[in-house]
Design a protein around this motif. Sequence first.
Motif, PDB file in Angstrom:
ATOM      1  N   ALA A  98       0.858  -1.186   0.000  1.00 43.54           N
ATOM      2  CA  ALA A  98       0.000   0.000   0.000  1.00 43.54           C
ATOM      3  C   ALA A  98       0.895   1.237   0.000  1.00 43.54           C
ATOM      4  O   ALA A  98       1.741   1.398   0.873  1.00 43.54           O
ATOM      5  CB  ALA A  98      -0.901   0.004   1.224  1.00 43.54           C
ATOM      6  N   ASN A 142       0.416   5.243  -0.075  1.00 41.25           N
ATOM      7  CA  ASN A 142      -0.552   6.339   0.043  1.00 41.25           C
ATOM      8  C   ASN A 142      -1.975   5.868  -0.243  1.00 41.25           C
ATOM      9  O   ASN A 142      -2.753   6.549  -0.893  1.00 41.25           O
ATOM     10  CB  ASN A 142      -0.184   7.508  -0.869  1.00 41.25           C
ATOM     11  CG  ASN A 142       0.969   8.307  -0.328  1.00 41.25           C
ATOM     12  OD1 ASN A 142       1.327   8.207   0.843  1.00 41.25           O
ATOM     13  ND2 ASN A 142       1.583   9.097  -1.182  1.00 41.25           N
ATOM     14  N   GLY A 143      -2.300   4.675   0.201  1.00 40.29           N
ATOM     15  CA  GLY A 143      -3.658   4.148   0.058  1.00 40.29           C
ATOM     16  C   GLY A 143      -3.918   3.356  -1.209  1.00 40.29           C
ATOM     17  O   GLY A 143      -4.937   2.689  -1.322  1.00 40.29           O
ATOM     18  N   SER A 144      -3.020   3.407  -2.185  1.00 43.03           N
ATOM     19  CA  SER A 144      -3.162   2.619  -3.411  1.00 43.03           C
ATOM     20  C   SER A 144      -2.356   1.335  -3.257  1.00 43.03           C
ATOM     21  O   SER A 144      -1.227   1.367  -2.774  1.00 43.03           O
ATOM     22  CB  SER A 144      -2.648   3.394  -4.624  1.00 43.03           C
ATOM     23  OG  SER A 144      -3.423   4.531  -4.851  1.00 43.03           O
TER      24      SER A 144
END
Length: 85
Positions: free
Chosen positions: A8, A10-12
């Motif tokens: 992951a 930054n959230g991606s």
Amino acid sequence: MDGTGPVAVNGSVVYGYWTDRGGACRLRLGLDDWDRLGLHPGQRVRVGRGDQPPEEVLIAAADRHPPVVWLDLVPVARTNTTRAG
């Protein structure tokens, strides 16, 4: 710890390979993921590898070797916000 799998950033979630190196981490991502996420050296990002919780790191260096990019990630020092008085 070395490993491969979902990472992951930054959230991606992307697929990567990582290896720990004395407190720092070397992470290999696909060059297309690097470009899509808009990453660059000097950037602070949150990275979670495998089943570990995300931590804030600094992209200290990025070595492009198409079709991959190797990132040198170093932990961001935590600051103590406690004030006297």
